[in-house]
Design a protein around this motif. Structure first.
Motif, PDB file in Angstrom:
ATOM      1  N   PRO A   1      -1.709  29.281  -4.840  1.00  0.00           N
ATOM      2  CA  PRO A   1      -1.246  28.702  -3.578  1.00  0.00           C
ATOM      3  C   PRO A   1       0.189  29.085  -3.223  1.00  0.00           C
ATOM      4  O   PRO A   1       0.681  28.708  -2.173  1.00  0.00           O
ATOM      5  CB  PRO A   1      -1.379  27.201  -3.811  1.00  0.00           C
ATOM      6  N   ILE A   2       0.855  29.816  -4.109  1.00  0.00           N
ATOM      7  CA  ILE A   2       2.232  30.252  -3.867  1.00  0.00           C
ATOM      8  C   ILE A   2       2.375  31.724  -4.204  1.00  0.00           C
ATOM      9  O   ILE A   2       1.545  32.292  -4.920  1.00  0.00           O
ATOM     10  CB  ILE A   2       3.250  29.447  -4.714  1.00  0.00           C
ATOM     11  N   ALA A   3       3.451  32.326  -3.702  1.00  0.00           N
ATOM     12  CA  ALA A   3       3.792  33.704  -4.045  1.00  0.00           C
ATOM     13  C   ALA A   3       5.308  33.814  -4.120  1.00  0.00           C
ATOM     14  O   ALA A   3       6.017  33.208  -3.314  1.00  0.00           O
ATOM     15  CB  ALA A   3       3.256  34.671  -3.005  1.00  0.00           C
ATOM     16  N   VAL A   4       5.792  34.561  -5.080  1.00  0.00           N
ATOM     17  CA  VAL A   4       7.215  34.811  -5.210  1.00  0.00           C
ATOM     18  C   VAL A   4       7.533  36.047  -4.368  1.00  0.00           C
ATOM     19  O   VAL A   4       6.944  37.102  -4.561  1.00  0.00           O
ATOM     20  CB  VAL A   4       7.616  35.027  -6.680  1.00  0.00           C
ATOM     21  N   THR A   5       8.461  35.903  -3.431  1.00  0.00           N
ATOM     22  CA  THR A   5       8.769  36.984  -2.494  1.00  0.00           C
ATOM     23  C   THR A   5       9.906  37.867  -3.000  1.00  0.00           C
ATOM     24  O   THR A   5      10.549  37.570  -4.018  1.00  0.00           O
ATOM     25  CB  THR A   5       9.165  36.410  -1.117  1.00  0.00           C
ATOM     26  N   SER A   6      10.185  38.909  -2.251  1.00  0.00           N
ATOM     27  CA  SER A   6      11.249  39.846  -2.620  1.00  0.00           C
ATOM     28  C   SER A   6      12.645  39.232  -2.494  1.00  0.00           C
ATOM     29  O   SER A   6      13.621  39.832  -2.942  1.00  0.00           O
ATOM     30  CB  SER A   6      11.157  41.105  -1.765  1.00  0.00           C
ATOM     31  N   SER A   7      12.758  38.038  -1.949  1.00  0.00           N
ATOM     32  CA  SER A   7      14.041  37.339  -1.865  1.00  0.00           C
ATOM     33  C   SER A   7      14.466  36.750  -3.211  1.00  0.00           C
ATOM     34  O   SER A   7      15.593  36.288  -3.361  1.00  0.00           O
ATOM     35  CB  SER A   7      13.976  36.202  -0.846  1.00  0.00           C
ATOM     36  N   CYS A   8      13.571  36.795  -4.180  1.00  0.00           N
ATOM     37  CA  CYS A   8      13.834  36.225  -5.507  1.00  0.00           C
ATOM     38  C   CYS A   8      15.040  36.890  -6.158  1.00  0.00           C
ATOM     39  O   CYS A   8      15.166  38.115  -6.166  1.00  0.00           O
ATOM     40  CB  CYS A   8      12.598  36.402  -6.384  1.00  0.00           C
ATOM     41  N   THR A   9      15.921  36.071  -6.710  1.00  0.00           N
ATOM     42  CA  THR A   9      17.096  36.560  -7.420  1.00  0.00           C
ATOM     43  C   THR A   9      16.917  36.494  -8.930  1.00  0.00           C
ATOM     44  O   THR A   9      17.846  36.790  -9.676  1.00  0.00           O
ATOM     45  CB  THR A   9      18.350  35.757  -7.024  1.00  0.00           C
ATOM     46  N   ALA A  10      15.749  36.091  -9.385  1.00  0.00           N
ATOM     47  CA  ALA A  10      15.417  35.982 -10.813  1.00  0.00           C
ATOM     48  C   ALA A  10      16.350  35.019 -11.550  1.00  0.00           C
ATOM     49  O   ALA A  10      16.723  35.254 -12.685  1.00  0.00           O
ATOM     50  CB  ALA A  10      15.404  37.358 -11.465  1.00  0.00           C
TER      51      ALA A  10
END
Length: 66
Positions: A10-19
């Motif tokens: 139900p979720i996705a980690v996007t390219s905005s992620c800073t880890a």
């Protein structure tokens, strides 16, 4: 991850992620795992509680609909 069609979660980690790891520490089901660049969502474990969305300082976790 981050590819809505692939995960089934139900979720996705996007390219905005800073880890930063905040979501990894917050998930009560341990449905997020560290991977190169950004965490991966384990669809079979994720319950959709959205605690990761609330804690993400970069707003990098998208709630998928449909």
């Amino acid at each position: 991850m981050g590819h809505p069609g692939r995960s089934g979660a139900p979720i996705a980690v996007t390219s905005s992620c800073t880890a930063c790891g905040a979501c990894l520490l917050t998930c009560p089901e341990h449905a997020l795992r560290p991977e190169r660049g950004r965490p991966a969502v384990l669809a079979e474990v994720c319950t959709g509680c959205l605690e990761c969305v609330e804690v993400c300082p970069a707003d990098a976790i998208a709630v998928l609909t449909g």
